[in-house]
Design a protein around this motif. Sequence first.
Motif, PDB file in Angstrom:
ATOM      1  N   ILE A  12       0.850  -1.205   0.000  1.00  0.00           N
ATOM      2  CA  ILE A  12       0.000   0.000   0.000  1.00  0.00           C
ATOM      3  C   ILE A  12       0.876   1.242   0.000  1.00  0.00           C
ATOM      4  CG2 ILE A  12      -1.606   1.286   1.442  1.00  0.00           C
ATOM      5  CD1 ILE A  12      -2.930  -1.291   2.135  1.00  0.00           C
ATOM      6  N   ILE A  13       2.004   1.198   0.736  1.00  0.00           N
ATOM      7  CA  ILE A  13       2.886   2.380   0.752  1.00  0.00           C
ATOM      8  C   ILE A  13       3.472   2.605  -0.635  1.00  0.00           C
ATOM      9  CG2 ILE A  13       5.087   3.193   1.644  1.00  0.00           C
ATOM     10  CD1 ILE A  13       4.335   1.966   4.286  1.00  0.00           C
ATOM     11  N   ILE A  14       3.811   1.513  -1.333  1.00  0.00           N
ATOM     12  CA  ILE A  14       4.381   1.677  -2.683  1.00  0.00           C
ATOM     13  C   ILE A  14       3.352   2.306  -3.611  1.00  0.00           C
ATOM     14  CG2 ILE A  14       5.135   0.373  -4.696  1.00  0.00           C
ATOM     15  CD1 ILE A  14       6.515  -1.539  -2.746  1.00  0.00           C
ATOM     16  N   ILE A  15       2.085   1.869  -3.475  1.00  0.00           N
ATOM     17  CA  ILE A  15       1.033   2.482  -4.306  1.00  0.00           C
ATOM     18  C   ILE A  15       0.914   3.965  -3.987  1.00  0.00           C
ATOM     19  CG2 ILE A  15      -1.448   2.461  -4.739  1.00  0.00           C
ATOM     20  CD1 ILE A  15      -1.390  -0.550  -4.140  1.00  0.00           C
ATOM     21  N   GLY A  16       0.987   4.304  -2.671  1.00  0.00           N
ATOM     22  CA  GLY A  16       0.910   5.714  -2.295  1.00  0.00           C
ATOM     23  C   GLY A  16       2.057   6.508  -2.863  1.00  0.00           C
ATOM     24  N   LEU A  17       3.256   5.894  -2.889  1.00  0.00           N
ATOM     25  CA  LEU A  17       4.410   6.598  -3.465  1.00  0.00           C
ATOM     26  C   LEU A  17       4.202   6.831  -4.946  1.00  0.00           C
ATOM     27  CD1 LEU A  17       7.556   5.073  -1.770  1.00  0.00           C
ATOM     28  CD2 LEU A  17       6.765   7.429  -1.749  1.00  0.00           C
ATOM     29  N   VAL A  18       3.601   5.848  -5.637  1.00  0.00           N
ATOM     30  CA  VAL A  18       3.355   6.037  -7.073  1.00  0.00           C
ATOM     31  C   VAL A  18       2.401   7.209  -7.266  1.00  0.00           C
ATOM     32  CG1 VAL A  18       2.207   5.004  -9.055  1.00  0.00           C
ATOM     33  CG2 VAL A  18       3.828   3.672  -7.727  1.00  0.00           C
ATOM     34  N   PHE A  19       1.359   7.294  -6.434  1.00  0.00           N
ATOM     35  CA  PHE A  19       0.428   8.420  -6.556  1.00  0.00           C
ATOM     36  C   PHE A  19       1.151   9.738  -6.305  1.00  0.00           C
ATOM     37  CE2 PHE A  19      -3.579   7.110  -7.698  1.00  0.00           C
ATOM     38  CZ  PHE A  19      -3.956   5.950  -7.056  1.00  0.00           C
ATOM     39  N   ASP A  44      -2.269  14.350  -5.036  1.00  0.00           N
ATOM     40  CA  ASP A  44      -1.398  14.399  -3.870  1.00  0.00           C
ATOM     41  C   ASP A  44      -2.154  13.984  -2.614  1.00  0.00           C
ATOM     42  OD1 ASP A  44       1.265  15.284  -2.909  1.00  0.00           O
ATOM     43  OD2 ASP A  44      -0.065  16.362  -1.571  1.00  0.00           O
ATOM     44  N   THR A  45      -3.428  14.369  -2.519  1.00  0.00           N
ATOM     45  CA  THR A  45      -4.197  13.970  -1.336  1.00  0.00           C
ATOM     46  C   THR A  45      -4.358  12.459  -1.297  1.00  0.00           C
ATOM     47  OG1 THR A  45      -5.387  16.028  -1.637  1.00  0.00           O
ATOM     48  CG2 THR A  45      -6.314  14.459  -0.106  1.00  0.00           C
ATOM     49  N   VAL A  46      -4.598  11.848  -2.467  1.00  0.00           N
ATOM     50  CA  VAL A  46      -4.749  10.387  -2.500  1.00  0.00           C
ATOM     51  C   VAL A  46      -3.436   9.723  -2.107  1.00  0.00           C
ATOM     52  CG1 VAL A  46      -5.122   8.456  -4.046  1.00  0.00           C
ATOM     53  CG2 VAL A  46      -6.603  10.423  -4.166  1.00  0.00           C
ATOM     54  N   GLY A  47      -2.317  10.271  -2.610  1.00  0.00           N
ATOM     55  CA  GLY A  47      -1.024   9.686  -2.257  1.00  0.00           C
ATOM     56  C   GLY A  47      -0.752   9.782  -0.784  1.00  0.00           C
ATOM     57  N   PHE A  48      -1.075  10.940  -0.201  1.00  0.00           N
ATOM     58  CA  PHE A  48      -0.886  11.129   1.232  1.00  0.00           C
ATOM     59  C   PHE A  48      -1.728  10.122   2.006  1.00  0.00           C
ATOM     60  CE2 PHE A  48       0.117  13.915   4.765  1.00  0.00           C
ATOM     61  CZ  PHE A  48      -0.880  13.629   5.658  1.00  0.00           C
ATOM     62  N   LEU A  49      -2.984   9.990   1.608  1.00  0.00           N
ATOM     63  CA  LEU A  49      -3.895   9.091   2.333  1.00  0.00           C
ATOM     64  C   LEU A  49      -3.403   7.668   2.251  1.00  0.00           C
ATOM     65  CD1 LEU A  49      -6.637   8.800   3.756  1.00  0.00           C
ATOM     66  CD2 LEU A  49      -7.642   8.412   1.519  1.00  0.00           C
ATOM     67  N   THR A  50      -2.950   7.235   1.058  1.00  0.00           N
ATOM     68  CA  THR A  50      -2.555   5.838   0.886  1.00  0.00           C
ATOM     69  C   THR A  50      -1.316   5.523   1.707  1.00  0.00           C
ATOM     70  OG1 THR A  50      -3.199   6.331  -1.386  1.00  0.00           O
ATOM     71  CG2 THR A  50      -2.414   4.141  -0.937  1.00  0.00           C
ATOM     72  N   ILE A  51      -0.351   6.470   1.707  1.00  0.00           N
ATOM     73  CA  ILE A  51       0.864   6.194   2.479  1.00  0.00           C
ATOM     74  C   ILE A  51       0.523   6.101   3.961  1.00  0.00           C
ATOM     75  CG2 ILE A  51       3.021   7.255   3.213  1.00  0.00           C
ATOM     76  CD1 ILE A  51       3.490   8.135   0.419  1.00  0.00           C
ATOM     77  N   MET A  52      -0.353   6.992   4.436  1.00  0.00           N
ATOM     78  CA  MET A  52      -0.684   6.967   5.868  1.00  0.00           C
ATOM     79  C   MET A  52      -1.425   5.689   6.221  1.00  0.00           C
ATOM     80  SD  MET A  52       0.598   9.405   7.278  1.00  0.00           S
ATOM     81  CE  MET A  52       1.807  10.254   6.303  1.00  0.00           C
ATOM     82  N   VAL A  53      -2.326   5.234   5.345  1.00  0.00           N
ATOM     83  CA  VAL A  53      -3.044   3.987   5.633  1.00  0.00           C
ATOM     84  C   VAL A  53      -2.051   2.837   5.671  1.00  0.00           C
ATOM     85  CG1 VAL A  53      -4.651   2.340   4.614  1.00  0.00           C
ATOM     86  CG2 VAL A  53      -5.290   4.726   4.798  1.00  0.00           C
ATOM     87  N   GLY A  54      -1.055   2.882   4.783  1.00  0.00           N
ATOM     88  CA  GLY A  54      -0.044   1.826   4.804  1.00  0.00           C
ATOM     89  C   GLY A  54       0.705   1.799   6.114  1.00  0.00           C
ATOM     90  N   PHE A  55       1.023   2.993   6.644  1.00  0.00           N
ATOM     91  CA  PHE A  55       1.753   2.997   7.916  1.00  0.00           C
ATOM     92  C   PHE A  55       0.853   2.576   9.061  1.00  0.00           C
ATOM     93  CE2 PHE A  55       5.968   4.051   7.333  1.00  0.00           C
ATOM     94  CZ  PHE A  55       6.090   4.932   6.279  1.00  0.00           C
ATOM     95  N   ILE A  56      -0.446   2.923   8.981  1.00  0.00           N
ATOM     96  CA  ILE A  56      -1.355   2.502  10.058  1.00  0.00           C
ATOM     97  C   ILE A  56      -1.438   0.985  10.088  1.00  0.00           C
ATOM     98  CG2 ILE A  56      -3.802   2.481  10.684  1.00  0.00           C
ATOM     99  CD1 ILE A  56      -3.920   5.378   9.710  1.00  0.00           C
ATOM    100  N   ILE A  57      -1.535   0.376   8.891  1.00  0.00           N
ATOM    101  CA  ILE A  57      -1.637  -1.089   8.834  1.00  0.00           C
ATOM    102  C   ILE A  57      -0.360  -1.716   9.366  1.00  0.00           C
ATOM    103  CG2 ILE A  57      -1.695  -3.003   7.215  1.00  0.00           C
ATOM    104  CD1 ILE A  57      -3.665  -1.411   5.562  1.00  0.00           C
ATOM    105  N   LYS A  58       0.774  -1.139   8.980  1.00  0.00           N
ATOM    106  CA  LYS A  58       2.031  -1.744   9.436  1.00  0.00           C
ATOM    107  C   LYS A  58       2.197  -1.599  10.929  1.00  0.00           C
ATOM    108  CE  LYS A  58       6.025  -1.278   7.429  1.00  0.00           C
ATOM    109  NZ  LYS A  58       7.134  -0.755   6.622  1.00  0.00           N
TER     110      LYS A  58
END
Lengths: 101, 86
Positions: A12-19, A44-58
């Motif tokens: 999920i973090i990689i997807i957020g980085l791509v965004f 950029d908002t989607v990328g921010f959200l995806t990276i944060m969700v990835g860190f929450i899951i981790k």
Amino acid sequence: MSQWITLAGNIIIIIGLVFMTLGVLGIYRFNDYFSRILITSKVDTVGFLTIMVGFIIKHGLDFFSGKIVLIVALYMITNPIATHAITRSAHISGYRIKKER
Amino acid sequence: MNFDEIVLIIVALLSVFELGRVLIGPTIYDRMLGFAVFSSKVIVTAVIIGTINERTFFLDIALIYGVLGFISTIMLSRFVERRGDI
């Protein structure tokens, strides 16, 4: 089990980085201001959200990821308002869309 | 070099590219846009540093920086819109 969770979070973090990279690319690509801010703020908002969700899951569920959820909630509210304020000031002070040549 | 540090370096590089638009931007509004998106990337960087070092005060820094970045963007756009008298 936890190995799967970190793997899912990493993906999920990689997807957020791509965004986020697309957001940076979008800021250079367009020749007019309005199309530029349209793309950048959304992607950029989607990328921010995806990276944060990835860190929450981790990180699992505790106060730490609760604070990350708070930051995400704050950012989801403030970023559209901020970009709207910039575009509104652009429109009011007479900046109009250039016609396609 | 575990995964989080690589993500941190990539996000830091992306935020530097944002500043390119602040330098190039033909109009004031491009510069404000570059600044607003740059501040969002600083928030991501602060959160990543917080998760790497397992320190929660980094998240408070990111939260406060988000609020201040938002207020500065609003004030900047009002300043530009009203040509000086907020």
